[in-house]
Design an enzyme around this catalytic site. Sequence first.
Site, PDB file in Angstrom:
ATOM      1  N   ASN A 166      -7.137   1.791  10.226  1.00  0.00           N
ATOM      2  CA  ASN A 166      -5.788   1.932  10.789  1.00  0.00           C
ATOM      3  C   ASN A 166      -5.927   1.903  12.296  1.00  0.00           C
ATOM      4  O   ASN A 166      -6.657   2.722  12.875  1.00  0.00           O
ATOM      5  CB  ASN A 166      -5.153   3.261  10.373  1.00  0.00           C
ATOM      6  CG  ASN A 166      -4.850   3.307   8.887  1.00  0.00           C
ATOM      7  OD1 ASN A 166      -4.985   2.301   8.182  1.00  0.00           O
ATOM      8  ND2 ASN A 166      -4.436   4.471   8.405  1.00  0.00           N
ATOM      9  N   GLU A 171      -3.296  -0.229   8.310  1.00  0.00           N
ATOM     10  CA  GLU A 171      -2.096   0.144   9.070  1.00  0.00           C
ATOM     11  C   GLU A 171      -2.211  -0.423  10.475  1.00  0.00           C
ATOM     12  O   GLU A 171      -3.289  -0.378  11.081  1.00  0.00           O
ATOM     13  CB  GLU A 171      -1.936   1.666   9.230  1.00  0.00           C
ATOM     14  CG  GLU A 171      -1.519   2.394   7.996  1.00  0.00           C
ATOM     15  CD  GLU A 171      -1.363   3.894   8.233  1.00  0.00           C
ATOM     16  OE1 GLU A 171      -1.085   4.312   9.384  1.00  0.00           O
ATOM     17  OE2 GLU A 171      -1.545   4.640   7.263  1.00  0.00           O
ATOM     18  N   GLU A 202      -7.224   8.393   6.590  1.00  0.00           N
ATOM     19  CA  GLU A 202      -7.456   9.024   7.886  1.00  0.00           C
ATOM     20  C   GLU A 202      -7.955  10.469   7.786  1.00  0.00           C
ATOM     21  O   GLU A 202      -7.239  11.404   8.185  1.00  0.00           O
ATOM     22  CB  GLU A 202      -6.173   8.984   8.732  1.00  0.00           C
ATOM     23  CG  GLU A 202      -5.630   7.586   8.968  1.00  0.00           C
ATOM     24  CD  GLU A 202      -4.391   7.570   9.858  1.00  0.00           C
ATOM     25  OE1 GLU A 202      -3.917   8.631  10.270  1.00  0.00           O
ATOM     26  OE2 GLU A 202      -3.888   6.467  10.150  1.00  0.00           O
ATOM     27  N   TYR A 233      -3.957   1.703  16.101  1.00  0.00           N
ATOM     28  CA  TYR A 233      -2.747   1.761  16.928  1.00  0.00           C
ATOM     29  C   TYR A 233      -3.080   1.601  18.402  1.00  0.00           C
ATOM     30  O   TYR A 233      -2.457   0.827  19.107  1.00  0.00           O
ATOM     31  CB  TYR A 233      -1.998   3.077  16.678  1.00  0.00           C
ATOM     32  CG  TYR A 233      -1.432   3.150  15.274  1.00  0.00           C
ATOM     33  CD1 TYR A 233      -0.171   2.645  15.005  1.00  0.00           C
ATOM     34  CD2 TYR A 233      -2.175   3.668  14.216  1.00  0.00           C
ATOM     35  CE1 TYR A 233       0.348   2.664  13.713  1.00  0.00           C
ATOM     36  CE2 TYR A 233      -1.661   3.686  12.920  1.00  0.00           C
ATOM     37  CZ  TYR A 233      -0.396   3.180  12.679  1.00  0.00           C
ATOM     38  OH  TYR A 233       0.112   3.182  11.408  1.00  0.00           O
ATOM     39  N   HIS A 277      -2.849  10.942   0.929  1.00  0.00           N
ATOM     40  CA  HIS A 277      -2.254  10.714   2.256  1.00  0.00           C
ATOM     41  C   HIS A 277      -1.550  12.019   2.655  1.00  0.00           C
ATOM     42  O   HIS A 277      -0.350  12.067   2.861  1.00  0.00           O
ATOM     43  CB  HIS A 277      -1.301   9.514   2.204  1.00  0.00           C
ATOM     44  CG  HIS A 277      -0.996   8.900   3.542  1.00  0.00           C
ATOM     45  ND1 HIS A 277      -1.130   7.557   3.802  1.00  0.00           N
ATOM     46  CD2 HIS A 277      -0.548   9.444   4.686  1.00  0.00           C
ATOM     47  CE1 HIS A 277      -0.771   7.300   5.058  1.00  0.00           C
ATOM     48  NE2 HIS A 277      -0.411   8.439   5.615  1.00  0.00           N
ATOM     49  N   ARG A 290       0.860  -1.193   0.000  1.00  0.00           N
ATOM     50  CA  ARG A 290       0.000   0.000   0.000  1.00  0.00           C
ATOM     51  C   ARG A 290       0.893   1.238   0.000  1.00  0.00           C
ATOM     52  O   ARG A 290       1.708   1.412   0.909  1.00  0.00           O
ATOM     53  CB  ARG A 290      -0.892  -0.023   1.247  1.00  0.00           C
ATOM     54  CG  ARG A 290      -1.703   1.232   1.413  1.00  0.00           C
ATOM     55  CD  ARG A 290      -2.613   1.199   2.647  1.00  0.00           C
ATOM     56  NE  ARG A 290      -3.255   2.485   2.749  1.00  0.00           N
ATOM     57  CZ  ARG A 290      -3.180   3.299   3.810  1.00  0.00           C
ATOM     58  NH1 ARG A 290      -2.535   2.933   4.894  1.00  0.00           N
ATOM     59  NH2 ARG A 290      -3.777   4.482   3.787  1.00  0.00           N
TER      60      ARG A 290
HETATM   61  O1  IFM Z   1       2.819   7.547  10.033  1.00  0.00           O
HETATM   62  C1  IFM Z   1       1.442   7.592  10.226  1.00  0.00           C
HETATM   63  C2  IFM Z   1       0.717   7.384   8.922  1.00  0.00           C
HETATM   64  O2  IFM Z   1       1.085   8.307   7.962  1.00  0.00           O
HETATM   65  C3  IFM Z   1      -0.776   7.499   9.136  1.00  0.00           C
HETATM   66  N1  IFM Z   1      -1.215   6.668  10.220  1.00  0.00           N
HETATM   67  C4  IFM Z   1      -0.493   6.704  11.453  1.00  0.00           C
HETATM   68  C5  IFM Z   1       0.996   6.532  11.199  1.00  0.00           C
HETATM   69  C6  IFM Z   1       1.769   6.551  12.524  1.00  0.00           C
HETATM   70  O3  IFM Z   1       1.554   7.749  13.180  1.00  0.00           O
END
Ligand code: IFM
Length: 464
Positions: A304, A364, A178, A306, A133, A89
């Site tokens: 995405n 992500e 995002e 985290y 992006h 990606r």
């Molecule tokens: O690096 C970023 C990415 O560009 C978008 N999502 C979160 C990642 C980590 O912060």
Amino acid sequence: MWNCVPTMSNTSNTNHRFPDDFVWGAATAAYQIEGAIDEDGRGESIWDRFSHTPGKVVNGDTGDIACDHYHRWQDDIQLMRRLGLQAYRFSVAWPRILPEGRGRINEAGLAFYDRLVDGLLEAGITPWVTLYHWDLPQVLDDAGGWTNRATADAFAEYTEAITQRLGDRVKHWITLNEPWCSSFLSYHIGEHAPGHKNFSEALQAVHTLLLAHGKAVPIVRRNSPGAQVGITLNLSQAYPATESAADQAAARRYDGYFNRWFLDPLYGRGYPEDIVALYSDVMPPIEAGDFQTIAAPTDFLGLNYYSPSFIHDNPNDPLLGVGHTRLEDAEYTAMNWAIYPQGLYDQLLRVPRDYPTGPLYITENGAAYDDAPPQAVDGELRVDDAKRTHYYALHLDAARRAIEAESPLKGYFAWSLMDNFEWAFGYAKRFGITYVDYQTQQRVLKDSGRWYSRVIAANALDVE
Ligand code: IFM
């Protein structure tokens, strides 16, 4: 209460296998890796301007050179082969294609992505292309950026140009990455380009971004027959800090601000009424037909993930009345983000339960750590990043459990293929499964990358 010390599960699926057709990939984004900002007719982006503004990025870092991927893309494809990636990606830099934002198309920019896509296909790697992006052409920002509705039409023009050129070979498209970051983080919190601090601008930016997405979807379909098109959201699973009614209501408001504000309109419900009521003074103008445009049917949803949010009621917060609670017992990554894989599991079940998303992809997931530079071990350069491997193992286990519980999850992209420009943190945060020495541009696969390649080969988590 929350389980802050996650471990791998021990379920009936003892070898922790994934479905046979599960897609394994890794992700990057143009401004974070390409460099070559002045080459082959590329125009200026808002991140060029922002990163060159003193005080905006840690250490004054910029994406001028980044990982020099623009010149090293062939080596980087070899790296992907070594990892055994099935999919890659990446994003296209709008200012390489339309240096003035709209109008004149820059052939050299198109040619770069043409070569990249051909190189990937020759290597047996499926390209997944993100159209936006975050590197908006600066000229469009000069005219109001995402607060200007016309930027949605400019995005449609850009989509037309890139999908006409690549649509015969690229069959997986992501319109926006995002949009919360390109709106709230960029126009309200001010941490990302263009760095404004105005909540009503942020709401207007969301609306323009969603319109841009909705306008782009039919263009992708027309120019890329048989393609799958979707959008990638960074949702934040919102947990109440306590079981009190006040905290539960606060978590619901935060969910409305962060998650439902995007999901509801994308899936045909308009903006959520409970949150509209809080925003009555700052709502952007909405024109007839906007919500129909935004709700263009898509083929998948990218997520995405985290870390989640733990929310308490906070009467001092003027807008939403919420505050963030820090998990005292949790482990944290170098971004100071709590490690909480159950949040991924919950999100993978909640989102398709509440919305008709179709297939999900984790576009992500990953962790930043302060990696030590490569060391020679038995004649080979190694980077010992056991913590990152552990993070991946926990989250992949959560993903696999979610599939067992019938989440429509179909694939996973590690963030990131390589260390890169981490926006306002510059090069201070390393997210890669590959170490990048920014002086020499040498790439060294980290131990987490080696582990990930074994997971891909086994299609299972029970690897050494
Ligand atoms: O690096 C970023 C990415 O560009 C978008 N999502 C979160 C990642 C980590 O912060």
